[in-house]
Design a protein around this motif. Structure first.
Motif, mmCIF file in Angstrom:
data_model
loop_
_atom_site.group_PDB
_atom_site.id
_atom_site.type_symbol
_atom_site.label_atom_id
_atom_site.label_comp_id
_atom_site.label_asym_id
_atom_site.label_seq_id
_atom_site.Cartn_x
_atom_site.Cartn_y
_atom_site.Cartn_z
ATOM 1 N N ALA A 9 0.830 -1.208 0.000
ATOM 2 C CA ALA A 9 0.000 0.000 0.000
ATOM 3 C C ALA A 9 0.861 1.254 0.000
ATOM 4 N N ALA A 10 1.901 1.269 0.821
ATOM 5 C CA ALA A 10 2.790 2.434 0.872
ATOM 6 C C ALA A 10 3.464 2.651 -0.484
ATOM 7 N N GLY A 11 3.926 1.574 -1.090
ATOM 8 C CA GLY A 11 4.562 1.690 -2.404
ATOM 9 C C GLY A 11 3.613 2.202 -3.466
ATOM 10 N N MET A 12 2.386 1.714 -3.450
ATOM 11 C CA MET A 12 1.398 2.166 -4.437
ATOM 12 C C MET A 12 1.019 3.632 -4.222
ATOM 13 N N ILE A 13 0.949 4.063 -2.971
ATOM 14 C CA ILE A 13 0.641 5.472 -2.693
ATOM 15 C C ILE A 13 1.772 6.364 -3.201
ATOM 16 N N VAL A 14 3.003 5.975 -2.916
ATOM 17 C CA VAL A 14 4.148 6.760 -3.386
ATOM 18 C C VAL A 14 4.171 6.800 -4.912
ATOM 19 N N LEU A 15 3.925 5.669 -5.557
ATOM 20 C CA LEU A 15 3.913 5.632 -7.021
ATOM 21 C C LEU A 15 2.787 6.504 -7.570
ATOM 22 N N THR A 16 1.609 6.457 -6.957
ATOM 23 C CA THR A 16 0.484 7.283 -7.407
ATOM 24 C C THR A 16 0.818 8.768 -7.305
ATOM 25 N N LEU A 17 1.415 9.181 -6.194
ATOM 26 C CA LEU A 17 1.801 10.586 -6.032
ATOM 27 C C LEU A 17 2.869 10.996 -7.039
ATOM 28 N N ALA A 18 3.841 10.118 -7.263
ATOM 29 C CA ALA A 18 4.887 10.417 -8.238
ATOM 30 C C ALA A 18 4.303 10.550 -9.640
ATOM 31 N N LEU A 19 3.369 9.666 -9.979
ATOM 32 C CA LEU A 19 2.756 9.727 -11.305
ATOM 33 C C LEU A 19 1.840 10.941 -11.449
ATOM 34 N N ALA A 20 1.180 11.354 -10.378
ATOM 35 C CA ALA A 20 0.346 12.560 -10.438
ATOM 36 C C ALA A 20 1.225 13.781 -10.725
ATOM 37 N N TRP A 21 2.336 13.892 -10.011
ATOM 38 C CA TRP A 21 3.276 14.997 -10.234
ATOM 39 C C TRP A 21 3.784 14.963 -11.683
ATOM 40 N N THR A 22 4.157 13.763 -12.126
ATOM 41 C CA THR A 22 4.690 13.604 -13.473
ATOM 42 C C THR A 22 3.644 13.960 -14.520
ATOM 43 N N SER A 23 2.379 13.625 -14.269
ATOM 44 C CA SER A 23 1.311 13.955 -15.218
ATOM 45 C C SER A 23 1.182 15.458 -15.408
ATOM 46 N N ILE A 24 1.323 16.199 -14.333
ATOM 47 C CA ILE A 24 1.251 17.659 -14.428
ATOM 48 C C ILE A 24 2.424 18.190 -15.244
ATOM 49 N N GLU A 25 3.603 17.638 -15.004
ATOM 50 C CA GLU A 25 4.783 18.032 -15.774
ATOM 51 C C GLU A 25 4.590 17.718 -17.256
#
Length: 145
Positions: A9-25
């Motif tokens: 769960a922690a890994g998936m949350i971190v990946l989701t946040l990283a991908l959200a940031w990347t999507s904005i970029e």
């Protein structure tokens, strides 16, 4: 919740946040100054989330099956995940490399590449951590819990 599920769960949350940031970029790079609500602007907004959802779906399935003791051993799948993430990193960082940027500062590419690099690290490391936990080895390097 078991330790393996908490780690997943922690890994998936971190990946989701990283991908959200990347999507904005990605949107900023893909839209490239297009006027809001034009076809180019909307396409720019859809590229990042579409790729992010694909990575999350594939990796989430892989992690889910791994936590249930049914790992997927298909190296091409791992390369597809990493390929998408590395492509996202390239697109996010490209406008800030010295040969392309109008002015260069080390902080610019570092700030724009941080989230994609975190995504690559999660996709690379989390399955190993989960496999080690599943085998009962804990997270130490010696195999002792």
């Amino acid at each position: 919740m078991s330790a393996i599920n908490r780690t997943a769960a922690a890994g998936m949350i971190v990946l989701t946040l990283a991908l959200a940031w990347t999507s904005i970029e990605l949107q900023r790079v893909a839209a490239d100054g297009a006027a809001p609500w034009t076809r180019e602007w909307i396409t720019g907004w859809l590229i990042g989330p579409a790729v992010s959802l694909l990575v999350l779906a594939v990796f989430g399935t892989r992690v889910h099956l791994l936590t249930r003791g049914q790992p997927i051993h298909w190296p091409k799948l791992v390369w597809v995940e990493r390929g998408f993430l590395l492509t996202m990193a390239l697109v996010c960082g490209w406008p800030y490399v010295p040969a392309v940027a109008d002015s260069f500062s080390v902080g610019e590419p570092a700030a724009h590449l941080l989230a994609p690099v975190v995504g690559v690290v999660v996709v690379t490391v989390l399955p190993t951590l989960l496999t080690k936990q599943q085998a009962g080895g804990g997270l130490s390097g010696s195999g002792a819990a």
